[in-house]
Design a protein around this motif. Structure first.
Motif, PDB file in Angstrom:
ATOM      1  N   UNK A 256       0.837  -1.205   0.000  1.00 55.25           N
ATOM      2  CA  UNK A 256       0.000   0.000   0.000  1.00 55.25           C
ATOM      3  C   UNK A 256       0.872   1.254   0.000  1.00 55.25           C
ATOM      4  N   UNK A 257       1.928   1.246   0.818  1.00 59.08           N
ATOM      5  CA  UNK A 257       2.832   2.393   0.881  1.00 59.08           C
ATOM      6  C   UNK A 257       3.527   2.606  -0.458  1.00 59.08           C
ATOM      7  N   UNK A 258       3.937   1.527  -1.103  1.00 60.61           N
ATOM      8  CA  UNK A 258       4.550   1.663  -2.427  1.00 60.61           C
ATOM      9  C   UNK A 258       3.540   2.182  -3.446  1.00 60.61           C
ATOM     10  N   UNK A 259       2.273   1.863  -3.238  1.00 61.15           N
ATOM     11  CA  UNK A 259       1.229   2.423  -4.087  1.00 61.15           C
ATOM     12  C   UNK A 259       1.131   3.936  -3.934  1.00 61.15           C
ATOM     13  N   UNK A 260       1.317   4.423  -2.709  1.00 57.30           N
ATOM     14  CA  UNK A 260       1.334   5.871  -2.483  1.00 57.30           C
ATOM     15  C   UNK A 260       2.477   6.509  -3.268  1.00 57.30           C
ATOM     16  N   UNK A 261       3.628   5.836  -3.257  1.00 57.67           N
ATOM     17  CA  UNK A 261       4.782   6.337  -4.011  1.00 57.67           C
ATOM     18  C   UNK A 261       4.449   6.422  -5.497  1.00 57.67           C
ATOM     19  N   UNK A 262       3.835   5.364  -6.036  1.00 61.25           N
ATOM     20  CA  UNK A 262       3.465   5.361  -7.447  1.00 61.25           C
ATOM     21  C   UNK A 262       2.453   6.472  -7.750  1.00 61.25           C
ATOM     22  N   UNK A 263       1.510   6.667  -6.846  1.00 57.28           N
ATOM     23  CA  UNK A 263       0.513   7.713  -7.048  1.00 57.28           C
ATOM     24  C   UNK A 263       1.143   9.094  -7.130  1.00 57.28           C
ATOM     25  N   UNK A 264       2.113   9.341  -6.266  1.00 55.13           N
ATOM     26  CA  UNK A 264       2.792  10.636  -6.291  1.00 55.13           C
ATOM     27  C   UNK A 264       3.616  10.819  -7.561  1.00 55.13           C
ATOM     28  N   UNK A 265       4.243   9.745  -8.031  1.00 58.65           N
ATOM     29  CA  UNK A 265       5.109   9.858  -9.196  1.00 58.65           C
ATOM     30  C   UNK A 265       4.333   9.900 -10.508  1.00 58.65           C
ATOM     31  N   UNK A 266       3.281   9.080 -10.604  1.00 55.22           N
ATOM     32  CA  UNK A 266       2.556   8.954 -11.865  1.00 55.22           C
ATOM     33  C   UNK A 266       1.473  10.008 -12.043  1.00 55.22           C
ATOM     34  N   UNK A 267       0.901  10.477 -10.935  1.00 54.89           N
ATOM     35  CA  UNK A 267      -0.254  11.367 -11.035  1.00 54.89           C
ATOM     36  C   UNK A 267      -0.005  12.680 -10.307  1.00 54.89           C
ATOM     37  N   UNK A 268       1.147  13.288 -10.605  1.00 58.46           N
ATOM     38  CA  UNK A 268       1.465  14.579 -10.001  1.00 58.46           C
ATOM     39  C   UNK A 268       0.422  15.638 -10.363  1.00 58.46           C
ATOM     40  N   UNK A 269      -0.054  15.585 -11.606  1.00 58.53           N
ATOM     41  CA  UNK A 269      -1.021  16.588 -12.073  1.00 58.53           C
ATOM     42  C   UNK A 269      -2.464  16.155 -11.845  1.00 58.53           C
ATOM     43  N   UNK A 270      -2.631  14.959 -11.248  1.00 58.39           N
ATOM     44  CA  UNK A 270      -3.967  14.441 -10.937  1.00 58.39           C
ATOM     45  C   UNK A 270      -4.852  14.369 -12.184  1.00 58.39           C
ATOM     46  N   UNK A 271      -4.244  13.919 -13.281  1.00 59.20           N
ATOM     47  CA  UNK A 271      -4.962  13.762 -14.541  1.00 59.20           C
ATOM     48  C   UNK A 271      -4.699  12.370 -15.106  1.00 59.20           C
ATOM     49  N   UNK A 272      -5.613  11.909 -15.957  1.00 64.12           N
ATOM     50  CA  UNK A 272      -5.460  10.616 -16.587  1.00 64.12           C
ATOM     51  C   UNK A 272      -4.177  10.553 -17.417  1.00 64.12           C
ATOM     52  N   UNK A 273      -3.578   9.382 -17.447  1.00 68.24           N
ATOM     53  CA  UNK A 273      -2.386   9.168 -18.269  1.00 68.24           C
ATOM     54  C   UNK A 273      -2.753   8.736 -19.688  1.00 68.24           C
TER      55      UNK A 273
END
Length: 233
Positions: free
Chosen positions: A176-193
Motif C-alpha cells: 500500500x505504501x509503495x502504491x502511495x509512491x506510485x501515485x505521487x510519481x505517476x499522477x502529479x497533475x492528478x490527470x489521466x495518463x
C-alpha cells in the motif's frame, strides 16, 4: 462519468473486482457442485497476485481522493461486519471454522487508509524505504509462530491457523505504501495518463462502474454466489 475522475483507475479496480467474483465463483462451484476441472494458469496468477495489485492500486488512489478517514473507517467496519457474520454462521454449524476471517482484505485496506493521515506527511523517498521495510518484515514474521491467534493481524499466526481471507499488515501494508509512491510519481497533475483512449465506450464504462462501486459489489457478490450455487445444487 465525472470529468475529473481518472478513468483508468476505476477501470483497473473494476477488472480486479470482477476477477475476485470469478475466483470465488470457481471455488464455490467446486464446493457446492463438485465441479472438478483445472482452471487456466491466469487463475492461479490472479489468486496469488491479484490482492497485491489491488492494494497497490488502492495506495495510488488514496493520493488523489478526499475523505480517506471516513472511507477507511467504513471499509474497516465492513470487514468487521463480515467477520461477525461468519462467526455467527460457524457457531450455528452452517460453515466450517476455516471460513472465518480474522483479518481480511477489508480490514487491511481500512487500516491502510486510516494510516494515511500519518504517511502523507512523509517525503516520497522515505515512503519508498518504509514500504520495502514493511514487505521484508512480513517475510521475517512468517518464521515466528506464536501460541495466540490475536497477533494474526501482524502476520504472526499459530500452528493450524486457517482463514478464507487473510491479508496481514506485514507485508501488505508495504505494498500500500509503495502504491502511495506510485501515485505521487505517476499522477502529479492528478490527470489521466490515457486521455485519448476511448474510455467512454460502453464496455469500459461498465467495468469502470464496477470499479467505482467495488466495495458494495465485494460485500454483495458472495451471498449472491451462495444463493445461485445452492439453487443449482
Amino acid at each position: 462519468m465525472k470529468k475529473d475522475r481518472i478513468w483508468e483507475l476505476d477501470f483497473f479496480r473494476g477488472i480486479f473486482i470482477l476477477c475476485v467474483i470469478l475466483i470465488h465463483g470457481i471455488y464455490d462451484a467446486r464446493v457446492f457442485l463438485g465441479w472438478n476441472f483445472n482452471p487456466p494458469p491466469i487463475y492461479e496468477f490472479i489468486q496469488y497476485n491479484g490482492g497485491i495489485l489491488f492494494i497497490l492500486l488502492s495506495g495510488i488512489c488514496i493520493t488523489l481522493g478526499h475523505h480517506f478517514i471516513r472511507r477507511g473507517a467504513l471499509v474497516f467496519a465492513c470487514g468487521m461486519l463480515i467477520s461477525a457474520v461468519l462467526q455467527i454462521m460457524v457457531r450455528l454449524n452452517l460453515m466450517d471454522d476455516s471460513a472465518l476471517i480474522y483479518w481480511g482484505i477489508l480490514h487491511l485496506l481500512g487500516f491502510c487508509m486510516l494510516s494515511y493521515i500519518l504517511l502523507k506527511r512523509l517525503p516520497t523517498w522515505a515512503l519508498g524505504i518504509l514500504g520495502v521495510i514493511f514487505i521484508l518484515l512480513g517475510i521475517y514474521v512468517e518464521s515466528i509462530t506464536p501460541e495466540t491467534i490475536w497477533l494474526c493481524p501482524l502476520g504472526l499466526i499459530p500452528y493450524g491457523f486457517a482463514s478464507s481471507d487473510f491479508f496481514p499488515i506485514f507485508p501488505y501494508w508495504g505494498w500500500f505504501v509503495l502504491g502511495i509512491v506510485l501515485g505521487r510519481l505517476l499522477y502529479k497533475e492528478k490527470k489521466t495518463l490515457l486521455p485519448k483512449f476511448p474510455h467512454k465506450a460502453w464496455p469500459i464504462r461498465a467495468i469502470s462502474f464496477c470499479g467505482r462501486h467495488s466495495l458494495w459489489i465485494y460485500l454483495g457478490h458472495q451471498p449472491v454466489l451462495y444463493g445461485i450455487m445452492m439453487l443449482l445444487a
